[in-house]
Design an enzyme around this catalytic site. Structure first.
Site, short mmCIF file in Angstrom:
data_model
loop_
_atom_site.label_atom_id
_atom_site.label_comp_id
_atom_site.label_asym_id
_atom_site.label_seq_id
_atom_site.Cartn_x
_atom_site.Cartn_y
_atom_site.Cartn_z
N ASP A 1 59.35 57.86 42.99
CA ASP A 1 60.12 57.61 41.76
C ASP A 1 61.35 58.51 41.68
O ASP A 1 62.42 58.09 41.25
CB ASP A 1 59.24 57.83 40.53
N SER B 1 40.99 28.57 36.78
CA SER B 1 39.88 28.96 35.90
C SER B 1 38.91 27.80 35.72
O SER B 1 39.10 26.73 36.29
CB SER B 1 40.43 29.44 34.57
N GLU C 1 25.34 28.22 39.70
CA GLU C 1 25.51 29.63 40.09
C GLU C 1 25.76 30.47 38.84
O GLU C 1 26.41 30.00 37.91
CB GLU C 1 26.74 29.74 41.02
N LYS D 1 27.56 32.86 36.37
CA LYS D 1 28.98 33.21 36.22
C LYS D 1 29.05 34.71 35.98
O LYS D 1 28.82 35.18 34.86
CB LYS D 1 29.62 32.43 35.07
N ARG E 1 43.21 37.98 41.55
CA ARG E 1 43.53 36.65 41.07
C ARG E 1 44.94 36.55 40.49
O ARG E 1 45.63 35.56 40.66
CB ARG E 1 42.50 36.24 40.01
N GLU F 1 33.37 37.57 43.32
CA GLU F 1 33.54 38.43 42.16
C GLU F 1 33.25 39.89 42.50
O GLU F 1 32.21 40.20 43.10
CB GLU F 1 32.56 37.94 41.08
N CYS G 1 57.89 33.66 5.76
CA CYS G 1 59.23 33.18 5.40
C CYS G 1 59.28 32.55 4.01
O CYS G 1 60.35 32.17 3.54
CB CYS G 1 59.74 32.21 6.44
S1 IVH Z 1 34.33 29.23 41.16
C1 IVH Z 1 38.25 26.74 40.49
N1 IVH Z 1 32.05 30.42 40.91
O1 IVH Z 1 35.00 32.56 36.76
C2 IVH Z 1 37.20 27.65 40.02
N2 IVH Z 1 33.89 31.29 39.66
O2 IVH Z 1 36.69 30.94 34.96
C3 IVH Z 1 36.82 28.62 41.06
N3 IVH Z 1 33.37 33.28 38.34
O3 IVH Z 1 38.13 33.30 38.15
C4 IVH Z 1 35.90 29.63 40.61
N4 IVH Z 1 31.25 33.43 38.91
O4 IVH Z 1 36.31 35.05 38.29
C5 IVH Z 1 33.33 30.41 40.52
N5 IVH Z 1 29.97 31.38 40.83
C6 IVH Z 1 31.23 31.37 40.45
C7 IVH Z 1 31.77 32.34 39.55
C8 IVH Z 1 33.11 32.25 39.17
C9 IVH Z 1 32.21 33.97 38.19
C10 IVH Z 1 34.63 33.59 37.65
C11 IVH Z 1 35.81 33.78 38.56
C12 IVH Z 1 36.83 32.78 38.11
C13 IVH Z 1 36.39 32.50 36.72
C14 IVH Z 1 36.82 31.12 36.31
#
Ligand code: IVH
Length: 673
Positions: free
Chosen positions: A39, A84, A118, A120, A141, A178, A407
Site C-alpha cells: 500500500d 442459487s 442432500e 443443505k 462463489r 461447501e 416525501c
Molecule cells: S447444489 C445450481 N447442493 O446452497 C445449484 N448446493 O442456494 C448448485 N448448498 O451456493 C448448488 N448444500 O452454497 C448444492 N448439497 C448441496 C448444497 C448446496 C449447500 C448451498 C451452496 C449453494 C447454495 C444455493
C-alpha cells in the site's frame, strides 16, 4: 541528472516495482511485500503524481483499470456459473416444483422422478479446478459469475485433495462443495463470529493462508461445474464416485422418488438436524437424471431441476419497542418492529418485519407487546404472533400512516385486476426520484450484486454519499468527486482507489443487467433478460419514450400486461428518461453474446400447437441456445414454422401461402444433428 529527470526515474522505478509485485501477488500467488509495504508503494506513486502532474504512466494505480486493489483477492470468472437454489417451504411448494418440471418437459402428471436428496449445508461454497488430477485453483462463489481466487486458503483444508490419483478421475473437472466449520469447533470461535457460517466465510477470506490454516475448516463435495467428457448418468452415481476419489460427501445423501416420501424424509431429518455436526438449513432436491437436468436448464438465477426444501425457522420471544416504516425501491411501505435484541438460532435480532398494515391488524400487534419472532436462514426475521398472556395496559395501538413518511405523498393500495382485490401493501404514490427514500433504494439496487455489482459501494456507503449530497441519481456515481470522498471519515487514498477501480470495472455491462439495474417494478432478472433479447441492443432500448409503440412487447413470451404497463409507467417520467440516457453514455452496454455461431444462426422460428414431449419453453430454449430466434408473427423473415398438435390454423395457412417451411419437433431435432 536534472531534477525532473531524477524524479521521472524514481517514478518509473516505482511503477516497475509495483508491476513486479502485482504479478507476484496476483498471478503467482507468491507475494513478497506485506500489505502495508504494498500500500505504501502505491501511495508513494500517487503522491508523486499529485506533486508532479506531468508524471503519467498507463500502469499507474491512478489509471486504476487493470490494477486490482490490494487486500482484495484476484477475481476469477466461473466457467459455469455458481447459481442459487429456489426455496420450497411445504408440500404445496414441492408439488408445484414438480409440476413446473413436468410442464417444461411436457410429461404426464403421473410421471415419476428420482431425486438426489442432500443436506443443505449452511457454509460457503467453493469451486475447485482439477487438471490431470492436480488441484489447480479454487474460487469462492462471489456473485455467482465471478468469485475470488482463494486457492492457497482452500489448500489448507485437509478434506480437499491436492492430487487425485484414480485412473477414472476426469482430466478436466471443477468440483464444487461447501466449506464449513463443525459446530464443536465453532465453540472456540464464538467470541469472534456470530455463527459457524460467518466463521467459515471469515476464515476462508483471510489474506494470509497461514491464518486460514489455524481454523479447522471442512469441505463436503456435492456437484460439478465445468466437466469435460462427463459420462455420468445421474447425480447419485456422481456423488458415489466423488467419495471413491477421496472427497468427503454427506453420509445423509439419499435417492427418493415420491413426493410423500420426500415429505416424510424431511420431517424425520428435521428432527435430527440439531444432532448433526454441521449447520443444515434444509434439504436439497435435485432431479437425479443428468440428461433431464441439462434439458431443464435454468430460470433466472436458479436451476429448474433443483430446489432447497427449508427447515422451519428458529424462533424466540421479545418486546416491541417501536414500529417504524421502511420504504422500498418500489415505494412499498413496510412496517418493521424494533424489538429488544434477542438471540434467535445464533443471530442477534433487533428488527423484525410486520409485513403490512393488514397483518398488524389481523394479529392485533401493538407497541409494547411480547411477540414471537421467527428467523429462517437468510430470510428477514418476522413477527409471528402476540403472546396475549403477557399483554399489559401500557401497550399502544399503531396507526399506519396515510402519507409517505419520507416525501409526504399520499399512500395507496393497488387494485389487482387478476385477483379483483386491493393489494395488502400500501405504496408511496410519488414517481421517479422525487421521494428521497425511494431514490436511495433505487440507487442501492443499481449498485447491488445482481445489478452493476460495485464493490465498495454497499448500502451504508450509498446512504453516506446521499447524506453528503454526492449522489441523487444512479448516473452521479460516474461523476463522483473522489477528493471529497477521500476526506470522509473512514476513507483514504487506498479505499478511494479501490472504489474507482470497482466503478470503472462495472462500466462493461450487458443490456440485460442494465435493464434489471434500473429497478423497474415487475422487471426482475428473468424479465430483463427477455426484454434485452427482444430489443437486442441498447440503441433500441433508449428509443423508448412516452410515445413508444409497445405492441411488439405483447409477443415476448413471458412478458404480460403487468410488466408492459410497468415499463410504460416508468418511461412516462422525464427523470427516468434522463437516467437511462445519461447512463447509456457512461456505460458500455453490450448485447449478450449467446453462442452467435450455432446451427440456427440467422434463422427465425415460430412455434404453434403442442409439441410432443417438449414444452414450448424448452423448444424455445433449444432454438435460442443454437443461435436461432423466436419471432411472433408470420412474415417473409420467418424461416421455420414449428408445428405441434392443434396449431393455430391461421398461422399455418399464412405460412403456407408465403412458402415458409413447416416442420415438426422431430424435424427440429434432425436439423440439429
Ligand atoms: S447444489 C445450481 N447442493 O446452497 C445449484 N448446493 O442456494 C448448485 N448448498 O451456493 C448448488 N448444500 O452454497 C448444492 N448439497 C448441496 C448444497 C448446496 C449447500 C448451498 C451452496 C449453494 C447454495 C444455493
Amino acid at each position: 541528472m536534472s531534477g525532473n529527470k531524477s524524479i521521472n526515474k524514481l517514478y518509473i522505478d516505482k511503477i516497475k516495482k509495483l508491476k513486479k509485485h502485482n504479478e507476484l501477488y496476483y498471478s503467482k500467488d507468491k507475494p513478497q511485500l506485506t500489505d502495508k509495504e504494498y500500500d505504501e508503494l502505491k501511495l508513494s506513486i500517487l503522491e508523486l503524481e499529485k506533486k508532479y502532474d506531468y508524471l503519467t504512466d498507463p500502469n499507474s494505480p491512478s489509471k486504476s483499470v487493470g490494477f486490482k486493489p490490494s487486500k482484495i483477492f484476484k477475481k476469477q470468472k466461473h466457467k459455469v456459473p455458481m447459481l442459487s437454489l429456489s426455496n420450497i417451504f411445504d408440500k404445496e411448494d414441492l408439488i408445484n416444483f414438480e409440476k413446473k418440471i413436468k410442464n417444461y418437459l411436457n410429461l404426464k402428471s403421473n410421471e415419476k422422478f428420482e431425486y438426489s436428496v442432500e443436506p443443505k449445508i449452511d457454509g460457503i461454497s467453493a469451486s475447485l479446478t482439477y487438471k490431470n488430477g492436480n488441484l489447480e485453483s479454487g474460487v469462492s462463489r462471489g456473485d455467482g459469475y465471478e468469485g475470488e481466487l482463494i486457492t492457497e486458503n482452500l489448500k489448507t483444508i485437509n478434506d480437499i485433495p491436492k492430487k487425485v490419483h484414480f485412473k477414472n478421475f476426469p482430466k478436466n473437472i471443477e468440483i464444487r462443495g461447501e466449506v464449513y466449520i463443525k459446530k464443536g469447533d465453532f465453540e472456540n470461535l464464538k467470541h469472534k463470529f456470530a455463527n459457524p457460517r460467518n466463521a467459515a466465510s471469515g476464515s476462508l477470506r483471510q489474506k494470509d493462508s497461514s491464518e486460514t490454516k489455524k481454523i479447522p475448516l471442512k469441505f463436503i463435495a456435492y456437484t460439478f461445474g465445468l466437466f469435460e467428457n462427463n459420462n455420468f448418468i445421474n447425480q447419485s452415481e456422481f456423488l458415489k464416485s466423488l467419495k471413491e476419489w477421496g472427497f468427503k460427501t454427506s453420509k445423509h445423501n439419499s435417492v427418493i422418488s415420491k413426493v410423500d416420501d420426500l415429505i416424510k424424509n424431511h420431517e424425520s431429518f428435521e428432527k435430527k438436524r440439531y444432532e448433526l455436526e454441521y449447520d443444515v438449513d434444509g434439504l436439497v432436491y435435485k432431479i437425479n437424471d443428468l440428461k433431464l437436468q441439462t434439458r431443464l436448464g435454468f430460470i433466472g438465477n436458479a436451476p429448474r431441476w433443483a430446489a432447497a426444501h427449508k427447515f422451519s425457522a428458529a424462533s424466540s420471544f421479545s418486546k416491541i419497542l417501536n414500529i417504524e416504516i421502511q420504504i422500498g425501491r418500489t415505494g412499498a411501505l413496510t412496517p418493521v418492529a424494533k424489538v429488544e435484541p434477542v438471540n434467535i438460532g445464533g443471530v442477534v435480532v433487533s428488527n423484525a418485519t410486520l409485513h403490512n398494515e393488514d397483518e398488524i391488524n389481523k394479529k392485533d400487534i401493538r407497541i409494547g407487546d411480547i411477540v414471537k419472532i421467527e428467523r429462517a436462514g437468510d430470510v428477514i426475521p418476522h413477527v409471528v404472533s402476540v403472546d396475549l398472556s403477557k399483554r399489559t395496559n401500557n401497550t399502544l395501538k399503531y396507526k399506519f400512516p396515510n402519507k409517505c413518511p419520507s416525501c409526504g405523498s399520499k399512500v395507496e393500495k393497488e387494485y389487482n385486476k387478476l385477483t379483483k382485490k386491493y393489494d395488502a401493501v400500501k405504496r408511496c404514490s410519488s414517481e421517479g426520484f422525487s421521494c428521497e427514500k425511494i431514490a436511495i433504494e433505487k440507487i442501492k439496487h443499481f449498485v447491488s450484486k445482481d445489478a452493476l455489482n460495485i464493490d465498495g459501494l454497499g448500502k451504508r456507503v450509498v446512504e453516506k454519499f446521499w447524506e453528503k449530497n454526492f449522489i441523487r441519481y444512479p448516473q452521479d456515481i460516474f461523476n463522483l468527486d473522489f477528493k471529497k470522498i477521500e476526506n470522509l471519515e473512514g476513507w483514504g487514498a487506498q479505499s478511494v482507489l479501490n472504489l474507482k477501480y470497482s466503478i470503472d470495472k462495472c462500466k462493461n455491462i450487458t443490456l440485460q443487467k442494465f435493464i434489471f439495474s434500473l429497478g423497474i417494478r415487475h422487471i426482475g432478472q428473468e424479465n430483463a433478460k427477455l426484454i434485452a433479447r427482444h430489443l437486442n441492443k441498447i440503441e433500441n432500448f433508449i428509443k423508448i419514450d412516452k410515445n413508444y409503440d409497445f405492441s411488439s412487447f405483447e409477443n415476448i413470451d413471458g412478458i404480460g400486461e403487468i410488466q408492459i404497463s410497468s415499463i410504460k409507467k416508468f418511461f412516462l417520467i422525464k427523470e427516468n428518461l434522463k437516467v437511462v440516457k445519461d447512463l447509456s453514455k457512461f456505460l458500455n452496454i453490450k448485447t449478450e453474446v449467446t453462442n452467435e455461431n450455432g446451427k440456427f444462426k440467422n434463422l427465425n422460428f415460430m412455434i404453434t400447437g403442442k409439441l410432443e414431449n417438449m414444452s414450448r419453453a424448452e423448444a424455445k430454449s433449444i432454438i435460442e441456445k443454437n443461435s436461432g430466434r423466436i419471432v411472433s408473427s408470420v412474415n417473409k423473415k420467418l424461416n421455420f414454422l414449428l408445428v405441434g398438435d392443434k396449431p393455430t390454423t391461421k398461422k399455418v395457412n399464412q405460412a403456407t401461402e408465403i412458402g415458409i417451411k413447416i416442420i415438426t419437433k422431430n424435424d427440429l431435432i434432425k436439423l440439429l444433428n
